[in-house]
Structure formats: structure tokens, C-alpha cells
Motif scaffolding. Structure first.
Motif, PDB file in Angstrom:
ATOM      1  N   ALA A 129      30.301  45.403  39.303  1.00 27.61           N
ATOM      2  CA  ALA A 129      30.285  43.939  39.317  1.00 27.61           C
ATOM      3  C   ALA A 129      31.640  43.386  39.744  1.00 27.61           C
ATOM      4  N   ASN A 130      32.724  43.953  39.227  1.00 26.53           N
ATOM      5  CA  ASN A 130      34.065  43.493  39.566  1.00 26.53           C
ATOM      6  C   ASN A 130      34.359  43.684  41.044  1.00 26.53           C
ATOM      7  N   PHE A 131      33.954  44.812  41.602  1.00 24.04           N
ATOM      8  CA  PHE A 131      34.154  45.089  43.029  1.00 24.04           C
ATOM      9  C   PHE A 131      33.424  44.059  43.889  1.00 24.04           C
ATOM     10  N   LEU A 132      32.166  43.778  43.563  1.00 30.69           N
ATOM     11  CA  LEU A 132      31.378  42.841  44.358  1.00 30.69           C
ATOM     12  C   LEU A 132      31.956  41.427  44.283  1.00 30.69           C
ATOM     13  N   ILE A 133      32.370  41.017  43.087  1.00 29.44           N
ATOM     14  CA  ILE A 133      32.942  39.679  42.926  1.00 29.44           C
ATOM     15  C   ILE A 133      34.254  39.556  43.708  1.00 29.44           C
ATOM     16  N   ASN A 134      35.124  40.557  43.569  1.00 28.44           N
ATOM     17  CA  ASN A 134      36.413  40.508  44.265  1.00 28.44           C
ATOM     18  C   ASN A 134      36.240  40.519  45.781  1.00 28.44           C
ATOM     19  N   ARG A 135      35.323  41.342  46.245  1.00 31.46           N
ATOM     20  CA  ARG A 135      35.118  41.474  47.686  1.00 31.46           C
ATOM     21  C   ARG A 135      34.543  40.203  48.293  1.00 31.46           C
ATOM     22  N   ARG A 136      33.623  39.543  47.591  1.00 33.11           N
ATOM     23  CA  ARG A 136      32.931  38.390  48.154  1.00 33.11           C
ATOM     24  C   ARG A 136      33.591  37.047  47.836  1.00 33.11           C
ATOM     25  N   LEU A 137      34.219  36.951  46.666  1.00 29.13           N
ATOM     26  CA  LEU A 137      34.663  35.643  46.206  1.00 29.13           C
ATOM     27  C   LEU A 137      36.167  35.493  45.986  1.00 29.13           C
ATOM     28  N   VAL A 138      36.840  36.570  45.624  1.00 29.72           N
ATOM     29  CA  VAL A 138      38.241  36.451  45.207  1.00 29.72           C
ATOM     30  C   VAL A 138      39.206  36.572  46.380  1.00 29.72           C
ATOM     31  N   PHE A 139      39.065  37.625  47.183  1.00 26.13           N
ATOM     32  CA  PHE A 139      40.033  37.880  48.253  1.00 26.13           C
ATOM     33  C   PHE A 139      39.464  37.422  49.593  1.00 26.13           C
ATOM     34  N   ARG A 140      40.243  36.615  50.301  1.00 24.51           N
ATOM     35  CA  ARG A 140      39.766  35.991  51.531  1.00 24.51           C
ATOM     36  C   ARG A 140      39.317  37.007  52.565  1.00 24.51           C
ATOM     37  N   HIS A 141      40.023  38.148  52.659  1.00 26.30           N
ATOM     38  CA  HIS A 141      39.689  39.164  53.647  1.00 26.30           C
ATOM     39  C   HIS A 141      38.875  40.306  53.037  1.00 26.30           C
TER      40      HIS A 141
END
Length: 359
Positions: A262-274
Motif C-alpha cells: 500500500a505504501n509503495f502504491l501511494i508513494n508512486r502515484r500520489l507522493v512523488f511527482r516522478h
């Protein structure tokens, strides 16, 4: 060289600055962007026009980042090949410092130049604290030490303008985004020491402490919320699996797998611009290695602190805070960094600007 000044509801300081620049360097062109100040400020901008300044007006307030981009696009269209120095309209920058940054900005096509304040003397608390916080965030995200991340006095070589138009952010967060993304775009950041000037305790600033701070710190705030969501998922999953299976080891492993995914998906899609620049499979493999590293580091730190006599709860809190910072830095700088260097000189469309200029 072009002096670009974004202005929102300016006072007489803007006209004083224009007059001082004109007196010190008559050959320089000045561009002012009226960021939706409204009719009440028309006399100020009329005065700027009479002084020979190019004035561009937004019909409504769109934010400092948007005003700067409007200015960059105008300069690319009307003054191609010209370096740019951005200065604030509220009297924080002396003409001497503006010209020093201008002189340095034209010497290296791959470096932006920041006018760095020393923050000595009677600096308002919100400015001192805010700059310290953004310096910490910037170092955490990039590994670089920048003495003044919030300065509005900045010099950009002409070739950097197309890239500046691609950087995200419409308000105060834009200038921090420029610094955060410079390295990935192949640019360096240089600094020139300037005077620290705050008139009437910075009363002319339109920075909104709560709303604009949230915008500026959004990348870190989103990461913290993502980490907290992972913590909640991990806790709920652990309790559920432990009750269902009776196996502590199985509950720990299963809960960590769910929360890490869950953390990976959130960071990849929503947190980090690239975050989505790299293929999901490659990013997931690297994230798995990071998770293993953090798990081992967590155990090692807890063991070391326990051996030093630190109680369990303080040891756990210290460990989690330390690894949170490490995790953010690795993901921002390596795992979800920009996947490629952008085209630095794209073809630019012609813009149609409504602008009053003196002859």
C-alpha cells in the motif's frame, strides 16, 4: 539581462525599486507581472509603465509561481536569449544585490544563482523558522546544503527558461520545486551573499503562514501521511492475522507485506511527482530492497539503543523517526527521482501578450 518582478498589491516600494534600477543600470529591461492586484493598484502599475517597464497583467490573482511563469514565457517570446534575474516587489532586495546576482547569472549556462540572506539581526520569527524548515527539507530531499531556499532574488541563464516553464507549482511552492528538481534536470545551484532586509517586519509579504506552508511542504506532508497510513494498515493487519492464525511470525510478515504494498502504491502515484517515470516492476523491485534494508536497520538500531539502556518506547520512536528521514531521502533522490533529463531547449510557441510599453 532582464529584471523580472512579480507583484501582487504592491506599494510604493515597487516604484522606488524600479527607479533605483533605472538609475544604476539604464540599459536593463524590466518586466513586471501584475498578479491580479485589481483597480485599486492601477496607479502603481501606471507609474511602472511611465518608467518604461513592460507590465503584464493577470485578470485575477494566480500566485507567485504562475506570475513568474507568465514572465518567463513573455521574455522567451520578446527577448529570446536574455538571462533573467527575478526580484521581489516589496523592497527586500537592494539594487546592489540585484546587480551582483545579475553579473553572476550570466557566467554559467548550467547554474542558477540564488541571492542568499544571512538571517542576522532583526529577522521576523516566521521567516527565520520557515527558512530553517525548508533548508532541512531540501537537504533531506537532495543531499545539498543551500543557505537560503526561500529567497526571491534568483538569476537564471537564458537556456534555463524553457525548463522553468515545465516545473510544477502555481504559488509559493513553485520556487522550492525549482530547487528540488534542478539536479535531475542537469542544473547546479550557486549562491551569492546578499543583505537581509525586512521592512516593517515583512508586513508587505502576502505569504499565508498556514495555507502557503502546506503548499510548500506538501511533498513531505504527503509522505508523512502515506507513512502513517502504512502504519495503520500494518497494525490492523497484524491484529487481524494474529487473531486468525495464532502465528505471530505469520502475522508480522503478512502485515508488513500488505502495508509495504500500500505504501509503495501511494508513494508512486500520489507522493512523488516522478513516481511513475520508471516501470512499476523496476520501481517495485527497488522498493522491496529498500524495505529489506529498513527492516534490518530497524532491528539494528533498536538493538543498539536497548543495549545503551534506552527504554523500549523511546527507542522505538527514535528509530522510526530516523528511518523515516532515511526512507524519504532515498525515495525522493533515487527510487522515484526523475527518470530522464528533459529537453532543455524545446520549441517555443509564440505568445500573444497584452502589454503596455514605452517607446
Amino acid at each position: 539581462m532582464i529584471i523580472l518582478i512579480p507583484a501582487y498589491e504592491p506599494d510604493a516600494q515597487l516604484l522606488e525599486l524600479i527607479g533605483a534600477v533605472r538609475a544604476a543600470a539604464p540599459s536593463l529591461n524590466l518586466v513586471v507581472v501584475d498578479d491580479g492586484s485589481g483597480p485599486a493598484y492601477g496607479q502603481i502599475f501606471d507609474g511602472a509603465r511611465r518608467a518604461g517597464v513592460h507590465v503584464i497583467a493577470h485578470p485575477v490573482n494566480r500566485g507567485k509561481g504562475s506570475a513568474l511563469k507568465t514572465g518567463f514565457a513573455f521574455i522567451l517570446d520578446r527577448f529570446p536569449g536574455q538571462d533573467v534575474v527575478c526580484a521581489d516587489s516589496d523592497g527586500q532586495h537592494s539594487v546592489v544585490d540585484i546587480l551582483r546576482v545579475a553579473e553572476r547569472a550570466g557566467t554559467d549556462a548550467s547554474s542558477m544563482v540564488l541571492g542568499a540572506r544571512a538571517f542576522a539581526g532583526g529577522v521576523p520569527a516566521r521567516s527565520r523558522i520557515g527558512n530553517a524548515a525548508t533548508r532541512l527539507l531540501f537537504r533531506l530531499a537532495t543531499g545539498e546544503r543551500i543557505p537560503d531556499t526561500q529567497t526571491g532574488l534568483r538569476g537564471y541563464p537564458a537556456g534555463m527558461l524553457p525548463w522553468l516553464l515545465t516545473v510544477g507549482g502555481e504559488r509559493y511552492e513553485y520556487e522550492l520545486n525549482v530547487l528540488l528538481e534542478a539536479k535531475a534536470a542537469g542544473y547546479r545551484i550557486a549562491s551569492v551573499g546578499i543583505a537581509t532586509i525586512y521592512l516593517d517586519h515583512n508586513a508587505g509579504s502576502h505569504f499565508r503562514p498556514l495555507a502557503d506552508s502546506i503548499r510548500v511542504y506538501a511533498p513531505l506532508l504527503k509522505f508523512l501521511l502515506s507513512s502513517f497510513a502504512g502504519f495503520l494498515i500494518d497494525t490492523v493487519a497484524f491484529l487481524t492475522l494474529s487473531a486468525a492464525t495464532g502465528s505471530v511470525l505469520g502475522a508480522v510478515v503478512g502485515a508488513r507485506c500488505l502495508s509495504a504494498t500500500a505504501n509503495f502504491l501511494i508513494n508512486r502515484r500520489l507522493v512523488f511527482r516522478h513516481g511513475r517515470d520508471k516501470p512499476a516492476s523496476a520501481a517495485a523491485a527497488r522498493y522491496f530492497l529498500l524495505a529489506l534494508f529498513l527492516l534490518m536497520a530497524n532491528y539494528a538500531l533498536l538493538t543498539a539503543l536497548a543495549g545503551a539502556g534506552v527504554a523500549d518506547l523511546p527507542a522505538k520512536l527514535l528509530t522510526e523517526l530516523a528511518l523515516l528521514a532515511v526512507s524519504y531521502a532515498i525515495q525522493q533522490r533515487f527510487l522515484f527521482a526523475a527518470g530522464h533529463k528533459p529537453d532543455l531547449v524545446p520549441a517555443q510557441p509564440r505568445h500573444s501578450f497584452a502589454v503596455n510599453r514605452s517607446k
